[in-house]
Each structure stands twice: as C-alpha cells, then as structure tokens.
Design an enzyme around this catalytic site. Sequence first.
Site, mmCIF file in Angstrom:
data_model
loop_
_atom_site.group_PDB
_atom_site.id
_atom_site.type_symbol
_atom_site.label_atom_id
_atom_site.label_comp_id
_atom_site.label_asym_id
_atom_site.label_seq_id
_atom_site.Cartn_x
_atom_site.Cartn_y
_atom_site.Cartn_z
ATOM 1 N N HIS A 1 0.977 -1.238 -0.011
ATOM 2 C CA HIS A 1 -0.226 -0.050 0.221
ATOM 3 C C HIS A 1 0.878 1.143 0.052
ATOM 4 C CE1 HIS A 1 -4.424 -1.579 0.826
ATOM 5 N NE2 HIS A 1 -3.264 -2.681 0.936
ATOM 6 N N ASP B 1 -5.488 6.326 1.824
ATOM 7 C CA ASP B 1 -5.545 4.926 1.114
ATOM 8 C C ASP B 1 -7.216 4.765 1.250
ATOM 9 O OD1 ASP B 1 -5.855 2.083 1.478
ATOM 10 O OD2 ASP B 1 -3.651 2.194 1.472
#
Length: 454
Positions: free
Chosen positions: A26, A110
């Site tokens: 990520h 995110d």
Amino acid sequence: MLERKIKMGKEMKGHVLLLPFPAQGHFSPMLQFAKRLASKGLKATIAMTISVTKSSYAEAGGVQVEIISENGYTREGVHGSFKDVGSRVLLSIIEKNRYSSDAVTCIVYDSICPWALEVAKENGLFGASFFSQSCSVNYIFYQVSRGIIGLPVEETVSSIPGLPPLEISELPTFVSDLEVYKVALDLFLGQFSNLDKADSVVFNTFDKLESKVVKHMRKLWNVLTIGPAIPSMYLDKRMEGDKDYGLNLFEPSEDPYIKWLNARETGSVIYLSFGSIAVYTNEQMDEVANALRQSNKYFLWVVREEEMIKLPKNFIEETSDKGLVVTWCSQIEVLSHSSIGCFITHCGWNSILEALSLGVPMVTMPNFADQTTNAKFVADIWGAGIWPTADHKRIIKRDKLEASIRNVMEVDIADTIKKNISNFREMTRDAMEIGGSSFLNIENFVKSLQVVRK
Ligand code: UDP
C-alpha cells in the site's frame, strides 16, 4: 499582505498530505505518487508509522516523511482505534501549517481509510482516494457493496460490465470465502461508503491495461490512472536517482544476490517471491521446493524469515549449486536483471505491475485477497503468464509447477507469452512518458489542485 499572497500563489503549487496504510503493497505505490507530485513542484508530506520508517527517515525522494504513532494502526483497527488516531494525526498536521505558506491543500488517503475524506472535507481540502489494487478488483468490490453482486456468490459471475466472466475461484477471496474474510471484506466494501464525495479517485494502474473497466468506472467517479507507480528509473527515467521505493518493512538481505545473478546467463533464472504478507502451507512450500529441484534450473527465492521453517530440511545446502534463498531483496532490481527468465509470484498487484513493466513472464500462485483475480488476468486475459491448476486442497503440485516453469521458459507457448509481455513493457513506458495516459492524469491532478487554491 496581497503581495505575499501573490508570491505564495506563484511559488507554491500546494501541499499534499498523504496517508497510506502501513503495508508494503500500500505505501510503496503511494510514496511513488508522492514523489511524482513533489517533482512537479508540490510540497508532499507522507504520514508513516514508526515501524515502517524505523524512525530514520525525514525525507524520501523529495517527500517529507511525518512519523506517526503505531497506536491503533492495524487492519482490524482501521475503522476503530486507527480511525480515531489517524483522524487526529491528520488534523494535527493540518493545524501545524494552517496559516503558513505551507498550508495543506489536499489529502490523499488510502482507499481503505474513507474517514480521512471526512477530515479533508471538514477542513475545506481537496480529497483524493488512492487505490493500491486494480480497477477490475475494485469494480467487483463496488458491485458487491451496492448489492449488484449478491452474496454468497454461487456461480460464475458474467454480469460485470467491462470484465470477463469470473468463476468463483477467480474472484477476490474476500468475496468468495466469506467465512474466513468477513472483516477484510467489510474493509474493502467500506472504500465506497463516501467515494462519491471524493474529488479524485486515483488508481495505480494504466488505461490500456484495464481499458474496458476503467471506462465504466469513469461514469461513476473522477478516475485518474497514474501507474505503474514504480521507481522512475525503471520506466520513464525522468526522476533522476529514483531507483527504489525507499521504504521497506523488511531488511534487504546482505547476500550478494545481484553479483550471483551477474554470473548467470540471460533468461536462465527463476525468481520467486510471495510478497510481504502471503502465508503458504508447509505442503505448498514443499511442493515449490521440489518443483525447483526437478526443474534443475537456477533460482533466487525470497522466503521471509518467519517462513524459512517451512523449507524442506537441508534444502538450502542441497541446492546451493543451483539456487539462492534470501529473506528479502530489492525485487525491482532483481526483476530488471537480464538473467531472470520467469517470476513465480503470489500475484500481489505491485509485483504484477513490476513484472509487466520489466517484461518478465510469470507463473502465478495466488494465495488470497485480490491475488486470485490478478492471476486470472495475467494468465487468461493478458497472456503474460501461466496459472498452474491446483488440486482439490488448493495445492499446486510440483509436477504442475515444473511444467508451467518449462512452458514459460522453454517451449513454444513461451514465445507468445514473451511477445505479450514485451508489448506490455512498451505500454507501461508509453503510459508514463510525456503525453502518456498516466503522465497526463498526474498533470491533471496537479492542475486541479491549482483550481482549488484560486
Ligand atoms: N518486494 C521487495 N522485495 C522482496 C519481495 C517483495 O521489494 O523480496 C516488494 C515488491 O517489489 C512489491 C512489494 O514488495 O513492490 C509487494 O507488494 P505486492 O502488492 O506485490 O504484494 P503484497 O506484499 O502486498 O502481498
């Protein structure tokens, strides 16, 4: 005062605050995106937890690193303690600069932390959701979140616009295996809870790779494809010195593995890595080890420290003339090495983008999450690799794996795969080159921040 404002407007294009989830797959692409923004004159600050930064980073590729507390920053805590801690952290960074020329103008978060968008909106900031998995996978999650795909899925799904029919085993495991992945599924469905309010929806992919589904998603949101978000020196080379991601969860091995690769012939080595999270059974690891022995080819295998115990006894010693086992490496550097002829991968999205960008044919061994759907695309849609059939216990046996290795490295179908993969290699460069689709989307992102500042 007016003069100062004008000066500020000219000199500063804005300050982007980025909040990644602290998992390797990520934060790496988000950091790359941040570097791109910094290279365009924006100030970029990425909020990273202590374990990722090991307290030693103040800056990575022109991006300021703000070290934040670990507290609550876990997958389970994403909407509980992490939501509280994360929102507070974002707010404190916004407050710190609020009345300075460095004022934060945008939050990139995110996608699994949708509450960060609320922080952006409450503070009058531009909010962009950053997805680190493919458009295809996320369109499946979106369809589930809206009840268009009902759960449990009981048969092949053929109704998703822009996607091929997908068997149950080709769906993300969070969708196909509800008993095991309930918490994770909720997290990924939550990405869409407020996405309609996001100013931009950023994906680490490129238009040509997922063109049909991207078209459908653009009807819903302001989708910007900005990938592959890999270090620039492996693609467009416009960010000088950008040769690695910059932050690693694991210490790279001190073994001289590049020197070892230098001594091997072009296309002769199998590279194996299962990423930063995937856990395979002892039986599966044993089958992989024996497939390598049977293939009699050179190999470089990344086995994370905690997984080492699963290797057959004496495997490393007995295969030392053929192979090297390391606990972590610079994967991007390895994949770009001419000696690598095949990548046995767990199909994490970053690994796939790296293999496509560097032209390495794949043998897919998906483990969980989006990896099953990614494997389907690699093997059946893009023709960039082979997905060996697993047995009834979901184990890929040594003979099947060995046959796939040979098919990718030796026999006729290897030519087709190699041709396809070299086309993808071109496409990734085209996307990131000046005037390419991802290049233009990054430019557009920067421009839209200027509009916000007016
Ligand atoms: N990676 C690395 N060294 C290794 C293994 C993996 O640098 O030895 C990097 C790899 O290049 C990729 C990331 O770790 O950028 C893994 O991300 P991916 O999405 O492929 O899988 P995940 O770890 O999220 O399952």
